[in-house]
Motif scaffolding. Structure first.
Motif, short mmCIF file in Angstrom:
data_model
loop_
_atom_site.label_atom_id
_atom_site.label_comp_id
_atom_site.label_asym_id
_atom_site.label_seq_id
_atom_site.Cartn_x
_atom_site.Cartn_y
_atom_site.Cartn_z
N ALA A 61 0.83 -1.20 0.00
CA ALA A 61 0.00 0.00 0.00
C ALA A 61 0.87 1.26 0.00
N ALA A 62 1.96 1.23 0.77
CA ALA A 62 2.86 2.38 0.85
C ALA A 62 4.13 2.08 0.07
N PRO A 63 4.81 3.11 -0.45
CA PRO A 63 6.05 2.89 -1.19
C PRO A 63 7.09 2.18 -0.32
N ARG A 64 7.87 1.34 -0.94
CA ARG A 64 8.95 0.66 -0.24
C ARG A 64 10.26 0.97 -0.93
N ALA A 65 11.35 0.81 -0.19
CA ALA A 65 12.67 1.16 -0.73
C ALA A 65 13.62 -0.02 -0.64
N ASN A 114 12.01 7.99 -6.12
CA ASN A 114 13.04 8.60 -5.27
C ASN A 114 14.28 7.71 -5.31
N VAL A 115 15.38 8.24 -5.77
CA VAL A 115 16.62 7.47 -5.89
C VAL A 115 17.76 8.26 -5.25
N HIS A 116 18.39 7.66 -4.24
CA HIS A 116 19.51 8.29 -3.54
C HIS A 116 20.81 7.59 -3.91
N ALA A 117 21.90 8.31 -3.82
CA ALA A 117 23.22 7.75 -4.09
C ALA A 117 24.10 7.90 -2.86
N LEU A 118 24.76 6.82 -2.47
CA LEU A 118 25.68 6.84 -1.34
C LEU A 118 26.98 6.14 -1.72
N ARG A 119 28.03 6.50 -1.02
CA ARG A 119 29.30 5.79 -1.23
C ARG A 119 29.34 4.58 -0.30
N GLU A 129 28.28 0.19 9.96
CA GLU A 129 27.16 0.52 10.86
C GLU A 129 26.59 1.90 10.52
N ALA A 130 27.47 2.87 10.30
CA ALA A 130 27.03 4.21 9.95
C ALA A 130 26.36 4.23 8.58
N PHE A 131 26.84 3.40 7.66
CA PHE A 131 26.23 3.34 6.33
C PHE A 131 24.79 2.85 6.42
N VAL A 132 24.57 1.78 7.17
CA VAL A 132 23.21 1.25 7.33
C VAL A 132 22.31 2.28 8.01
N ALA A 133 22.85 2.98 9.00
CA ALA A 133 22.08 4.02 9.68
C ALA A 133 21.68 5.12 8.70
N ARG A 134 22.57 5.45 7.76
CA ARG A 134 22.26 6.47 6.76
C ARG A 134 21.17 5.98 5.81
N GLU A 137 18.01 6.32 7.59
CA GLU A 137 17.65 7.74 7.66
C GLU A 137 17.01 8.20 6.34
N LEU A 138 17.55 7.76 5.22
CA LEU A 138 17.05 8.18 3.91
C LEU A 138 15.71 7.54 3.58
N ALA A 139 15.58 6.25 3.87
CA ALA A 139 14.39 5.50 3.47
C ALA A 139 13.33 5.43 4.56
N GLY A 140 13.73 5.58 5.81
CA GLY A 140 12.77 5.51 6.91
C GLY A 140 12.10 4.15 7.01
#
Length: 211
Positions: A61-65, A114-119, A129-134, A137-140
């Motif tokens: 029902a809601a968008p998924r990422a 919605n498309v985000h780019a990360l290193r 750990e910080a990458f997963v947290a980010r 944060e982006l996808a909620g």
């Protein structure tokens, strides 16, 4: 997402089931669009011949990422476009940030998602750990799964003669995968749902002559 093996089994992640599913040694039936299959066949025929992934979309029902790791590879690009076409938002990640940004922009224009780019660096274990947290944060709450397309292969003779070369292959293809996917698994386990897919070399299925 569900990944259906040729044997007929369906594997996905839910509470009480395995935290990660390693799909490398299996062959898959393909559900990638014909255009993507053609592109993959031209750019990486060995992968197409040895790995056919059938992705069954589960409407929500809601968008998924979805997070795609190793997003600059041909198979990762095709998977990302297919996921976006099915309605998923994306977080694309790879070491080459400039190329990842270009791929993200292209996917955003083509699919209007919605498309985000990360290193992302598979061997930056302390940064996982910080990458997963980010990503969270982006996808909620929409964050639903991760597809690992990271891979590295040294020259065979080099890997046999220099352990540092062999270790790099191990760290990227195995240790890095375990490190990052365990962190995603903890997030999905806490939510009670999620998908983890890891793509590996077709050598896991048929081996290489040099081996």
């Amino acid at each position: 997402l569900q990944f259906r093996l040729r044997q007929g089994n369906v594997v996905h992640l839910h509470r009480g089931q395995p935290r990660a599913v390693w799909l490398g040694p299996f062959r898959y039936e393909s559900a990638l669009g014909a255009g993507h299959r053609t592109e993959l066949a031209q750019q990486c025929p060995d992968q197409v011949d040895g790995m056919h992934a059938q992705i069954h979309h589960r409407a929500a029902a809601a968008p998924r990422a979805m997070v795609v790791l190793g997003a600059t590879s041909s198979v990762a690009r095709a998977a990302a476009l297919e996921l976006a076409a099915q309605g998923y938002d994306l977080v694309l990640a790879a070491r080459n940030m400039e190329e990842t940004e270009l791929i993200a922009t292209d996917a955003r224009i083509r699919t209007e998602r919605n498309v985000h780019a990360l290193r992302f660096d598979a061997v930056d274990f302390d940064g996982h750990e910080a990458f997963v947290a980010r990503c969270v944060e982006l996808a909620g709450d929409a964050l639903y799964g991760v597809v690992l397309c990271v891979g590295h292969m040294e020259d065979q003779a080099e890997a046999q003669q220099r352990f540092v070369a062999a270790r790099r292959t191990i760290d990227i293809n195995y240790t890095g995968a375990v490190s990052i996917l365990e962190r995603f698994a903890s997030v999905f386990e806490g939510r009670g749902e999620g998908v983890i897919a890891a793509l590996s070399s077709v050598a896991g299925d048929r081996g290489r002559q040099s081996n």
